[in-house]
Design an enzyme around this catalytic site. Structure first.
Site, PDB file in Angstrom:
ATOM      1  N   ILE A 131       0.906  -1.149   0.000  1.00  6.88           N
ATOM      2  CA  ILE A 131       0.000   0.000   0.000  1.00  6.88           C
ATOM      3  C   ILE A 131       0.943   1.196   0.000  1.00  6.88           C
ATOM      4  O   ILE A 131       1.567   1.499   1.019  1.00  6.88           O
ATOM      5  CB  ILE A 131      -0.939   0.013   1.229  1.00  6.88           C
ATOM      6  CG1 ILE A 131      -1.855  -1.204   1.215  1.00  6.88           C
ATOM      7  CG2 ILE A 131      -1.749   1.314   1.252  1.00  6.88           C
ATOM      8  CD1 ILE A 131      -2.729  -1.350   2.448  1.00  6.88           C
ATOM      9  N   PRO A 132       1.104   1.859  -1.144  1.00  7.26           N
ATOM     10  CA  PRO A 132       2.212   2.806  -1.337  1.00  7.26           C
ATOM     11  C   PRO A 132       2.021   4.171  -0.672  1.00  7.26           C
ATOM     12  O   PRO A 132       1.902   5.200  -1.340  1.00  7.26           O
ATOM     13  CB  PRO A 132       2.271   2.934  -2.855  1.00  7.26           C
ATOM     14  CG  PRO A 132       0.851   2.750  -3.281  1.00  7.26           C
ATOM     15  CD  PRO A 132       0.305   1.693  -2.344  1.00  7.26           C
ATOM     16  N   CYS A 133       2.043   4.194   0.645  1.00  8.31           N
ATOM     17  CA  CYS A 133       1.883   5.450   1.376  1.00  8.31           C
ATOM     18  C   CYS A 133       3.054   6.396   1.111  1.00  8.31           C
ATOM     19  O   CYS A 133       2.924   7.598   1.317  1.00  8.31           O
ATOM     20  CB  CYS A 133       1.690   5.195   2.866  1.00  8.31           C
ATOM     21  SG  CYS A 133       2.966   4.190   3.617  1.00  8.31           S
ATOM     22  N   HIS A 134       4.167   5.874   0.595  1.00  5.28           N
ATOM     23  CA  HIS A 134       5.300   6.743   0.265  1.00  5.28           C
ATOM     24  C   HIS A 134       4.957   7.695  -0.884  1.00  5.28           C
ATOM     25  O   HIS A 134       5.620   8.697  -1.074  1.00  5.28           O
ATOM     26  CB  HIS A 134       6.542   5.910  -0.087  1.00  5.28           C
ATOM     27  CG  HIS A 134       6.392   5.036  -1.289  1.00  5.28           C
ATOM     28  ND1 HIS A 134       5.798   3.793  -1.222  1.00  5.28           N
ATOM     29  CD2 HIS A 134       6.730   5.233  -2.580  1.00  5.28           C
ATOM     30  CE1 HIS A 134       5.792   3.256  -2.429  1.00  5.28           C
ATOM     31  NE2 HIS A 134       6.349   4.109  -3.277  1.00  5.28           N
ATOM     32  N   ARG A 135       3.886   7.424  -1.609  1.00  2.70           N
ATOM     33  CA  ARG A 135       3.476   8.272  -2.735  1.00  2.70           C
ATOM     34  C   ARG A 135       2.620   9.458  -2.298  1.00  2.70           C
ATOM     35  O   ARG A 135       2.154  10.208  -3.141  1.00  2.70           O
ATOM     36  CB  ARG A 135       2.720   7.432  -3.760  1.00  2.70           C
ATOM     37  CG  ARG A 135       3.593   6.361  -4.397  1.00  2.70           C
ATOM     38  CD  ARG A 135       2.827   5.516  -5.382  1.00  2.70           C
ATOM     39  NE  ARG A 135       3.669   4.396  -5.815  1.00  2.70           N
ATOM     40  CZ  ARG A 135       3.199   3.235  -6.259  1.00  2.70           C
ATOM     41  NH1 ARG A 135       1.896   3.045  -6.354  1.00  2.70           N
ATOM     42  NH2 ARG A 135       4.024   2.280  -6.612  1.00  2.70           N
TER      43      ARG A 135
END
Length: 167
Positions: A131-135
């Site tokens: 779940i790409p929370c870094h984006r």
């Protein structure tokens, strides 16, 4: 539940925990050792397996870190509140190589005034990378926080080809 581990990745040691339903946790970064110890203490029945869902997810994450994968196909089983689940579901829709602001993510889940709560939900994301929370970044272009440390957030965004302004 079972787990798999890889050492020497660009993120350091990487642990993946899976339940029968899907990937439950991804652990790495600045607090990885401490978080892994906490998960082990909470689930003493877990066993290490070099096959199964945790190993499959680990292999996909390593492919991603090598630049050979942009999407993931493993089922996910994150544990969180209904609000967190909504935030994580929307964050999972952010395409590879793109970013979104906390405010925009709040708007997309129908709560435009909840940017700070969105940030807190992303901080509790049990499946970073998958779940790409870094984006998700601040409205002024600053990176904001990241579970694994800001330097890893920046590294992941650069891996995906995101052009970052000097911060």
């Amino acid at each position: 539940m079972h787990w798999s581990m890889a050492e020497g990745t660009p993120l350091g040691t990487l642990w993946v925990v899976a339940s029968a339903r899907g990937v439950h946790r991804v652990i790495f970064g600045e607090n990885g050792e401490r978080e892994w110890a906490r998960v082990q203490a909470a689930h003493p029945e877990m066993e290490r397996r070099e096959d199964g869902l945790a190993a499959q997810a680990l292999a996909q994450i390593i492919e991603y870190l090598r630049g050979a994968r942009r999407t993931f196909t493993v089922p996910l089983d994150p544990e969180g509140t209904p609000f967190q689940q909504r935030v994580w579901k929307e964050a999972a829709r952010i395409p590879y190589g793109q970013t979104l602001t906390y405010r925009e993510l709040a708007r997309r889940i129908g709560q435009p005034q909840a940017a700070r709560a969105v940030g807190q939900a992303l901080g509790a994301n049990p499946l970073p990378i998958l779940i790409p929370c870094h984006r998700v970044i601040a409205a002024d272009g600053r990176l904001g926080g990241y579970t694994g440390g800001r330097h890893l957030k920046q590294w992941l965004l650069l891996l995906e080809g995101e052009r970052l302004a000097a911060r």
